[in-house]
Scaffold this motif. Structure first.
Motif, PDB file in Angstrom:
ATOM      1  N   GLY A   1      -6.030   7.496  14.700  1.00 25.28           N
ATOM      2  CA  GLY A   1      -5.039   8.178  13.872  1.00 25.28           C
ATOM      3  C   GLY A   1      -5.314   8.052  12.387  1.00 25.28           C
ATOM      4  O   GLY A   1      -4.742   8.776  11.571  1.00 25.28           O
ATOM      5  N   LEU A   2      -6.182   7.122  12.030  1.00 30.46           N
ATOM      6  CA  LEU A   2      -6.493   6.923  10.616  1.00 30.46           C
ATOM      7  C   LEU A   2      -7.946   7.341  10.396  1.00 30.46           C
ATOM      8  O   LEU A   2      -8.856   6.736  10.945  1.00 30.46           O
ATOM      9  N   THR A   3      -8.143   8.389   9.592  1.00 26.18           N
ATOM     10  CA  THR A   3      -9.504   8.887   9.430  1.00 26.18           C
ATOM     11  C   THR A   3     -10.190   8.212   8.252  1.00 26.18           C
ATOM     12  O   THR A   3      -9.556   7.623   7.384  1.00 26.18           O
ATOM     13  N   ASN A   4     -11.488   8.348   8.258  1.00 24.33           N
ATOM     14  CA  ASN A   4     -12.286   7.810   7.174  1.00 24.33           C
ATOM     15  C   ASN A   4     -11.850   8.436   5.852  1.00 24.33           C
ATOM     16  O   ASN A   4     -11.787   7.776   4.820  1.00 24.33           O
ATOM     17  N   GLN A   5     -11.530   9.722   5.931  1.00 28.52           N
ATOM     18  CA  GLN A   5     -11.157  10.434   4.720  1.00 28.52           C
ATOM     19  C   GLN A   5      -9.860   9.884   4.117  1.00 28.52           C
ATOM     20  O   GLN A   5      -9.751   9.719   2.912  1.00 28.52           O
ATOM     21  N   THR A   6      -8.892   9.593   4.971  1.00 28.67           N
ATOM     22  CA  THR A   6      -7.632   9.030   4.490  1.00 28.67           C
ATOM     23  C   THR A   6      -7.884   7.702   3.785  1.00 28.67           C
ATOM     24  O   THR A   6      -7.341   7.433   2.711  1.00 28.67           O
ATOM     25  N   ILE A   7      -8.726   6.880   4.406  1.00 31.87           N
ATOM     26  CA  ILE A   7      -9.014   5.586   3.787  1.00 31.87           C
ATOM     27  C   ILE A   7      -9.719   5.785   2.449  1.00 31.87           C
ATOM     28  O   ILE A   7      -9.384   5.161   1.453  1.00 31.87           O
TER      29      ILE A   7
ATOM     30  N   ILE B   1       0.820  -1.216   0.000  1.00 32.35           N
ATOM     31  CA  ILE B   1       0.000   0.000   0.000  1.00 32.35           C
ATOM     32  C   ILE B   1       0.851   1.262   0.000  1.00 32.35           C
ATOM     33  O   ILE B   1       0.353   2.345  -0.270  1.00 32.35           O
ATOM     34  N   THR B   2       2.140   1.120   0.290  1.00 38.01           N
ATOM     35  CA  THR B   2       2.976   2.319   0.273  1.00 38.01           C
ATOM     36  C   THR B   2       3.130   2.864  -1.146  1.00 38.01           C
ATOM     37  O   THR B   2       3.560   3.997  -1.336  1.00 38.01           O
ATOM     38  N   SER B   3       2.781   2.059  -2.157  1.00 38.64           N
ATOM     39  CA  SER B   3       2.858   2.602  -3.512  1.00 38.64           C
ATOM     40  C   SER B   3       1.650   3.458  -3.853  1.00 38.64           C
ATOM     41  O   SER B   3       1.555   4.013  -4.942  1.00 38.64           O
ATOM     42  N   ILE B   4       0.719   3.575  -2.931  1.00 35.45           N
ATOM     43  CA  ILE B   4      -0.402   4.497  -3.133  1.00 35.45           C
ATOM     44  C   ILE B   4       0.043   5.890  -2.711  1.00 35.45           C
ATOM     45  O   ILE B   4       0.667   6.055  -1.666  1.00 35.45           O
ATOM     46  N   LYS B   5      -0.272   6.854  -3.559  1.00 33.72           N
ATOM     47  CA  LYS B   5       0.144   8.226  -3.247  1.00 33.72           C
ATOM     48  C   LYS B   5      -0.498   8.675  -1.933  1.00 33.72           C
ATOM     49  O   LYS B   5      -1.672   8.453  -1.699  1.00 33.72           O
ATOM     50  N   GLY B   6       0.296   9.274  -1.075  1.00 31.90           N
ATOM     51  CA  GLY B   6      -0.261   9.756   0.190  1.00 31.90           C
ATOM     52  C   GLY B   6      -0.172   8.734   1.306  1.00 31.90           C
ATOM     53  O   GLY B   6      -0.465   9.038   2.450  1.00 31.90           O
ATOM     54  N   VAL B   7       0.224   7.513   0.987  1.00 30.39           N
ATOM     55  CA  VAL B   7       0.398   6.520   2.045  1.00 30.39           C
ATOM     56  C   VAL B   7       1.890   6.326   2.294  1.00 30.39           C
ATOM     57  O   VAL B   7       2.574   5.619   1.558  1.00 30.39           O
ATOM     58  N   GLY B   8       2.397   7.016   3.290  1.00 22.94           N
ATOM     59  CA  GLY B   8       3.806   6.880   3.640  1.00 22.94           C
ATOM     60  C   GLY B   8       3.981   5.860   4.741  1.00 22.94           C
ATOM     61  O   GLY B   8       3.038   5.171   5.116  1.00 22.94           O
ATOM     62  N   GLU B   9       5.184   5.804   5.246  1.00 21.25           N
ATOM     63  CA  GLU B   9       5.521   4.872   6.332  1.00 21.25           C
ATOM     64  C   GLU B   9       4.513   4.941   7.479  1.00 21.25           C
ATOM     65  O   GLU B   9       4.008   3.944   7.955  1.00 21.25           O
ATOM     66  N   LYS B  10       4.235   6.209   7.872  1.00 24.81           N
ATOM     67  CA  LYS B  10       3.426   6.411   9.068  1.00 24.81           C
ATOM     68  C   LYS B  10       1.991   5.912   8.855  1.00 24.81           C
ATOM     69  O   LYS B  10       1.445   5.184   9.677  1.00 24.81           O
ATOM     70  N   THR B  11       1.424   6.311   7.714  1.00 23.63           N
ATOM     71  CA  THR B  11       0.060   5.876   7.422  1.00 23.63           C
ATOM     72  C   THR B  11       0.023   4.359   7.222  1.00 23.63           C
ATOM     73  O   THR B  11      -0.925   3.689   7.642  1.00 23.63           O
ATOM     74  N   ALA B  12       1.068   3.832   6.588  1.00 19.83           N
ATOM     75  CA  ALA B  12       1.106   2.384   6.356  1.00 19.83           C
ATOM     76  C   ALA B  12       1.063   1.627   7.686  1.00 19.83           C
ATOM     77  O   ALA B  12       0.410   0.590   7.803  1.00 19.83           O
ATOM     78  N   LYS B  13       1.748   2.179   8.689  1.00 15.53           N
ATOM     79  CA  LYS B  13       1.756   1.529  10.015  1.00 15.53           C
ATOM     80  C   LYS B  13       0.345   1.491  10.586  1.00 15.53           C
ATOM     81  O   LYS B  13      -0.062   0.519  11.208  1.00 15.53           O
ATOM     82  N   LEU B  14      -0.400   2.601  10.367  1.00 18.35           N
ATOM     83  CA  LEU B  14      -1.772   2.646  10.871  1.00 18.35           C
ATOM     84  C   LEU B  14      -2.642   1.633  10.135  1.00 18.35           C
ATOM     85  O   LEU B  14      -3.448   0.934  10.727  1.00 18.35           O
ATOM     86  N   PHE B  15      -2.443   1.578   8.810  1.00 16.33           N
ATOM     87  CA  PHE B  15      -3.199   0.593   8.021  1.00 16.33           C
ATOM     88  C   PHE B  15      -2.918  -0.819   8.521  1.00 16.33           C
ATOM     89  O   PHE B  15      -3.789  -1.672   8.558  1.00 16.33           O
ATOM     90  N   GLN B  16      -1.678  -1.030   8.900  1.00 17.04           N
ATOM     91  CA  GLN B  16      -1.288  -2.356   9.361  1.00 17.04           C
ATOM     92  C   GLN B  16      -2.105  -2.795  10.572  1.00 17.04           C
ATOM     93  O   GLN B  16      -2.406  -3.967  10.729  1.00 17.04           O
ATOM     94  N   LYS B  17      -2.487  -1.806  11.386  1.00 22.25           N
ATOM     95  CA  LYS B  17      -3.310  -2.127  12.548  1.00 22.25           C
ATOM     96  C   LYS B  17      -4.654  -2.703  12.126  1.00 22.25           C
ATOM     97  O   LYS B  17      -5.321  -3.371  12.894  1.00 22.25           O
TER      98      LYS B  17
END
Ligand code: ADP
Ligand code: MG
Length: 691
Positions: free
Chosen positions: A158-164, A7-23
């Protein structure tokens, strides 16, 4: 992008967001696009300020009338903004959003959406409508929202609906969709939309119809892959010869005579069916379905006894350690009391290496003829001496694939599975396609019907008094607190705090203990043992005790926040009491007193019958409630629900049947594509719950 792309290849999903997604267990694009919304939000046309109803979510289109007024209260910045349209005024309040001061300019028109509240309104001062933390849109932005249902996703802190949503839109744009794998005939006959349409429609539907079409394809896929797998397996299973023929001996007859109770008629019938299977030409492959407390265990013990008497090994597998230990101790007790020929061993994850090694040795040498445990039983390290019968308790908690594991070891034992899931026979035949079904449809005669009540929290002191009274009379009680999801309160604290509260409310002599999922298995087992031995009077627990636990001396089941549970789950919980000769009671405490909640809970009040409860729950939820409360303890598909989607289940079953009848070996080109798809490791539609 394909399923495996990170998912890090999606624009706007960096390390930090990826960690949240991992949760949320999302690391790849495939996992992201199958993170379906939990629900949808509809954006209605803006209303005038006069029409905006307190208590409801509304959007108003209005002008900012003055320079926003900002103040600080401790470490909070509060921004008040007055707006107006030609019907009235409203005040907006924003917390810790000082930058808005420069965004919301006097004279600017915006659409504000939020919950309308009122303030004041006594005598001289007219009441003022307010909104706290409304969302702000330009008229154009808002228009766009109206034309679609907005997905609401399961979130994590930390992960909003909008980000998803943003990530999802990108993923759906760049994802390389799979080539259609259904033959055109199936796709047309069952009106299935393509994968692409399904994903678009489930995430960003234009309207409910669009979403329903998309969902149908997804549900169909889940059922299809499950049934396809089952049916392919059935071809194997049906031809299995009985490699371990068994004959009835005096052991079972004597045990039946000495047992403190007689089998019910239903138990006798099922026992007869099992005996026939074990002695027949073919390998047994049977399901025992019986409501909680109907007495499935004793039938299993009889089968294991027959197995041991024929010189073979039998195994009994339970989904939780707590339950496995209970079965083990129960069998040890029977063995001693009635001088049975069992030589039982226990095998669970929390045993020490040394204990495990000793168990493995006994299993390999044949010194043990009965092995009780969790799925540790089918793991690689275990080598059996003469395994001829495997019984799985609470089958719905395991995957269907376990049998394959045993087959891979070169063993083809008789298989008996037990389940308390109330499934109508028509559905059971489809879902358990490869199994013969036996039903225990009556409860032992000595049982008094459980008395139930559904009450609000004001009843708590009375309930505590009642528990104290039952404990004084020598009985025991359970109190269940819901597991609280992340972001609310930690479930651990919840049960622990509740136990403290209860200790304070009950007489000092009452022994209160707690149990929750995060405790070490060995500690859980210890608490359960203490409870069974009656060294504990009241057990405060999460639903970890939901399945199988049998302490006949317990007579009170009190469930806090009952509205949070599915009815089937509440029924399972209730099944923990009323297991002996004593009158038992169930107290469902609801913090919500709206009509629907009460009506739903009243169903439990009306009946102690699992089948009735499941079907009534279904009626109340209605077919339109696609994301209703998940039932627990049944076939847990990702999206599909065996009750509400029973129609699609029938269709998928018919499709699989026809496919395999017309082309049993799947030689046809089209069908090969389908076979390749459903046998590839990437498809994980069958998502059984395992513990
Ligand atoms: P479940 O079907 O929920 O697994 P269990 O097998 O644990 O139920 O049985 C519940 C209780 O009922 C146990 O204490 C068991 O000993 C008792 N029991 C089982 N069969 C009978 C019977 N025929 N008469 C009286 N008690 C029975
Ligand atoms: Mg049981």
């Amino acid at each position: 992008m394909n399923r495996d792309t990170s998912i890090t290849s999606i624009k706007g999903v960096g390390e930090k967001t990826a960690k949240l997604f991992q949760k949320l267990d999302i690391t790849s694009v495939g996992e992201l696009i199958s993170h379906y919304p939990r629900d949808y939000e509809t954006f209605r046309e803006p209303v005038s300020i006069a029409e905006a109803k307190p208590g409801e979510v509304c959007a108003v289109y209005a002008v900012v009338t003055a320079i926003p007024n900002q103040k600080r209260v401790r470490n909070l910045t509060i921004l008040n903004v007055n707006i107006r349209d030609n019907t009235g005024n409203m005040q907006l309040t924003f917390f810790n959003m000082p930058f808005l001061k420069n965004v919301l300019k006097p004279g600017g028109f915006y659409t504000f959406r939020g919950i309308v509240q009122t303030r004041g309104g006594r005598t001289s001062v007219p009441s003022l409508k307010i909104m706290e933390q409304p969302k702000i849109y330009s008229l154009e932005e808002y228009r766009k929202q109206i034309s679609q249902l907005q997905p609401k996703y399961a979130l994590t802190k930390g992960l909003t609906n909008q980000t998803i949503q943003k990530a999802m839109k990108q993923a759906l744009t760049y994802y390389e969709y799979e080539e259609e794998f259904y033959p055109a005939k199936i796709k047309e006959k069952y009106r299935l939309v393509s994968e692409k349409e399904a994903l678009a429609g489930i995430h960003f539907p234009i309207d409910f119809e669009h979403m329903a079409e998309a969902r149908k394809r997804i549900v169909f896929d889940e059922f299809f892959s499950f049934l396809f797998y089952l049916r392919k397996n059935k071809e194997l299973a049906a031809k299995l010869e009985n490699q371990y023929p068994m004959y009835e001996t005096a052991d079972t007859v004597r045990f039946l005579e000495q047992m403190p109770f007689a089998l019910t008629k239903a138990q006798k019938k099922v026992w007869q069916e099992i005996r026939n299977d074990l002695g027949s030409h073919f390998c047994m492959n049977r399901l025992i379905q019986g409501d909680v407390g109907s007495g499935k265990t004793i039938v299993a013990v009889l089968a294991l006894l027959m197995c041991a008497a024929n010189g073979f090994q039998g195994a009994m597998m339970a989904p939780t350690e707590v339950l496995a230990v209970q079965h083990y101790e129960n069998i040890v007790e029977y063995t001693e009391k009635y001088q049975l020929i069992f030589k039982p061993v226990l095998l669970v994850g929390s045993m020490t290496q040394k204990e495990k090694r000793q168990a493995y040795e006994k299993i390999a040498s044949g010194e043990a003829n009965l092995i009780v445990g969790t799925h540790a039983l089918i793991q690689e390290k275990v080598v059996y001496h003469s395994l001829a019968l495997v019984i799985t308790d609470e089958q719905h908690r395991f995957g269907v694939r376990q049998r394959e594991t045993l087959a891979e070891k070169g063993l083809n034992p008789h298989v008996l599975v037990m389940s308390a899931t109330p499934i109508p026979r028509t559905l059971a035949i489809i879902l358990y396609g490869d199994l013969h079904i036996s039903v225990i449809d009556e409860l032992p005669a000595n049982r008094l019907p459980i008395k139930n009540c559904v009450v609000n929290t004001a009843y708590r002191p009375k309930a505590y008094e009642f528990i104290a009274k039952e404990v004084a009379a020598g009985r025991q009680a359970y109190v269940i607190c819901p597991q609280v999801s992340e972001g609310e309160m930690d479930d651990l604290e919840n049960v622990v705090e509740y136990a403290d509260k209860l200790r304070a409310a009950l007489p000092q002599t009452v022994q209160v203990a707690y149990l929750h999922g995060k405790m070490r298995p060995a500690d859980k087992n210890k608490i359960m043992e203490e409870y069974a031995a009656h060294n504990i009077d009241v057990l405060v627990s999460t639903t970890v005790i939901e399945v199988g636990i049998n302490v006949p001396n317990a007579t009170v089941m009190m469930v806090e926040n009952a509205e949070r549970f599915g009815l089937a789950q509440l029924h399972q919980l209730r099944g923990r009491v009323g297991r002996g000769e004593f009158q038992s009671y169930c107290i469902f405490i609801s913090t919500k007193e709206n009509k629907e909640t009460m009506e739903r809970l009243q169903i439990l009040n009306k009946s102690n019958d699992g089948f009735f409860i499941a079907s009534e729950d279904l009626k109340l939820r209605g077919p339109g409630d696609l994301f209703g409360i998940r039932q627990s303890g049944e076939f847990a598909f990702r999206t599909a629900d065996i009750y509400t989607d029973a129609g699609i289940l029938q269709q998928a079953s018919e499709a699989v049947e026809q496919l395999l009848t017309e082309d049993p070996l799947l030689e046809n080109n089209d069908n090969q594509k389908l076979y390749a798809h459903f046998s590839s490791g990437t498809v994980n539609a069958v998502d059984f719950r395992t513990i």
